[in-house]
Design a protein around this motif. Structure first.
Motif, short mmCIF file in Angstrom:
data_model
loop_
_atom_site.label_atom_id
_atom_site.label_comp_id
_atom_site.label_asym_id
_atom_site.label_seq_id
_atom_site.Cartn_x
_atom_site.Cartn_y
_atom_site.Cartn_z
N ILE A 3 67.35 82.57 7.98
CA ILE A 3 67.33 82.43 9.44
C ILE A 3 67.02 80.97 9.75
O ILE A 3 66.03 80.42 9.25
N VAL A 4 67.84 80.37 10.60
CA VAL A 4 67.63 78.98 10.99
C VAL A 4 66.54 78.95 12.06
O VAL A 4 66.71 79.50 13.14
N GLU A 5 65.41 78.34 11.71
CA GLU A 5 64.31 78.22 12.68
C GLU A 5 64.57 77.03 13.60
O GLU A 5 64.40 77.12 14.82
N SER A 6 64.98 75.91 13.02
CA SER A 6 65.30 74.73 13.82
C SER A 6 66.36 73.93 13.08
O SER A 6 66.52 74.05 11.87
N GLY A 7 67.08 73.11 13.82
CA GLY A 7 68.13 72.30 13.21
C GLY A 7 69.49 72.97 13.31
O GLY A 7 69.67 73.97 14.01
N THR A 8 70.44 72.41 12.59
CA THR A 8 71.82 72.91 12.61
C THR A 8 72.37 72.92 11.19
O THR A 8 72.15 71.99 10.43
N CYS A 9 73.09 73.98 10.86
CA CYS A 9 73.72 74.13 9.54
C CYS A 9 75.20 74.44 9.74
O CYS A 9 75.61 74.89 10.80
N GLU A 10 75.97 74.20 8.69
CA GLU A 10 77.38 74.58 8.69
C GLU A 10 77.65 75.47 7.49
O GLU A 10 77.19 75.19 6.39
N ALA A 11 78.41 76.53 7.73
CA ALA A 11 78.83 77.44 6.66
C ALA A 11 80.26 77.09 6.29
O ALA A 11 81.11 76.90 7.16
N PHE A 12 80.51 77.00 4.98
CA PHE A 12 81.84 76.68 4.47
C PHE A 12 82.32 77.80 3.56
O PHE A 12 81.54 78.37 2.82
N VAL A 13 83.62 78.07 3.62
CA VAL A 13 84.23 78.98 2.67
C VAL A 13 85.32 78.22 1.93
O VAL A 13 85.91 77.29 2.46
N TYR A 14 85.55 78.63 0.70
CA TYR A 14 86.54 77.93 -0.13
C TYR A 14 87.94 78.41 0.20
O TYR A 14 88.22 79.59 0.24
N ASP A 15 88.81 77.45 0.45
CA ASP A 15 90.22 77.72 0.71
C ASP A 15 91.00 77.07 -0.43
O ASP A 15 90.94 75.86 -0.61
N ASP A 16 91.73 77.87 -1.21
CA ASP A 16 92.44 77.35 -2.38
C ASP A 16 93.37 76.18 -2.06
O ASP A 16 93.55 75.29 -2.87
N GLY A 17 93.93 76.16 -0.88
CA GLY A 17 94.87 75.12 -0.55
C GLY A 17 94.25 73.79 -0.20
O GLY A 17 94.74 72.73 -0.60
N SER A 18 93.16 73.80 0.54
CA SER A 18 92.63 72.53 1.04
C SER A 18 91.18 72.25 0.64
O SER A 18 90.57 71.33 1.17
N GLY A 19 90.62 73.03 -0.24
CA GLY A 19 89.22 72.83 -0.61
C GLY A 19 88.31 73.55 0.37
O GLY A 19 88.69 74.54 0.98
N TYR A 20 87.10 73.03 0.53
CA TYR A 20 86.16 73.64 1.46
C TYR A 20 86.54 73.31 2.89
O TYR A 20 86.92 72.20 3.21
N MET A 21 86.43 74.30 3.76
CA MET A 21 86.66 74.05 5.18
C MET A 21 85.55 74.72 5.98
O MET A 21 85.05 75.78 5.60
N ALA A 22 85.15 74.09 7.06
CA ALA A 22 84.06 74.62 7.88
C ALA A 22 84.47 75.95 8.47
O ALA A 22 85.60 76.13 8.92
N LYS A 23 83.54 76.88 8.45
CA LYS A 23 83.82 78.19 9.02
C LYS A 23 83.00 78.40 10.29
O LYS A 23 83.51 78.89 11.29
N LYS A 24 81.72 78.00 10.26
CA LYS A 24 80.85 78.29 11.40
C LYS A 24 79.69 77.32 11.43
O LYS A 24 79.16 76.93 10.40
N THR A 25 79.28 76.95 12.63
CA THR A 25 78.06 76.16 12.83
C THR A 25 76.93 77.11 13.18
O THR A 25 77.10 77.99 14.03
N LEU A 26 75.80 76.97 12.52
CA LEU A 26 74.64 77.84 12.73
C LEU A 26 73.52 77.05 13.37
O LEU A 26 73.15 75.99 12.89
N LYS A 27 72.96 77.60 14.45
CA LYS A 27 71.88 76.93 15.17
C LYS A 27 70.62 77.80 15.14
O LYS A 27 70.63 78.90 14.62
N SER A 28 69.58 77.28 15.74
CA SER A 28 68.29 77.96 15.76
C SER A 28 68.44 79.42 16.20
O SER A 28 69.10 79.73 17.19
N GLY A 29 67.82 80.33 15.43
CA GLY A 29 67.86 81.75 15.74
C GLY A 29 68.98 82.51 15.06
O GLY A 29 68.99 83.74 15.05
N GLU A 30 69.94 81.81 14.48
CA GLU A 30 71.05 82.47 13.81
C GLU A 30 70.74 82.63 12.32
O GLU A 30 69.95 81.89 11.76
#
Length: 93
Positions: A3-30
């Motif tokens: 659980i993100v208490e403070s700050g911002t994170c990004e979740a990445f999933v692997y895509d065989d074609g282009s490498g890692y790509m951002a999937k979602k930005t996570l903020k406080s409370g998520e």
């Protein structure tokens, strides 16, 4: 589970074609990581902080206990609402 208490994170999933790509930005409370706990499988995403962040961590046992207790509470609220209702046959027809 995290659980993100403070700050911002990004979740990445692997895509065989282009490498890692951002999937979602996570903020406080998520939170993230629940799919691996529910499905008992390896994580499918990589998460990194994009600014100074503070996170809470729940192990599988604690996560499952919280889910079960929340489910019981929700069920209790639903029963309380139903118990306050009159039977349809008595008051509406």
């Amino acid at each position: 589970y995290y659980i993100v208490e403070s700050g911002t994170c990004e979740a990445f999933v692997y895509d065989d074609g282009s490498g890692y790509m951002a999937k979602k930005t996570l903020k406080s409370g998520e939170g993230f990581g629940e799919l691996a706990l529910f499905n008992k499988c390896p994580r499918s995403a990589t998460v990194r902080t994009i600014e100074e962040s503070s996170l809470w961590v729940l192990d599988r046992h604690t996560f499952n206990k919280v889910i079960v207790e929340a489910s019981k509470e929700k069920k209790g609220v639903r029963f309380a609402i139903l118990n306050k209702m009159k039977l349809l046959g008595n008051s509406y027809f």
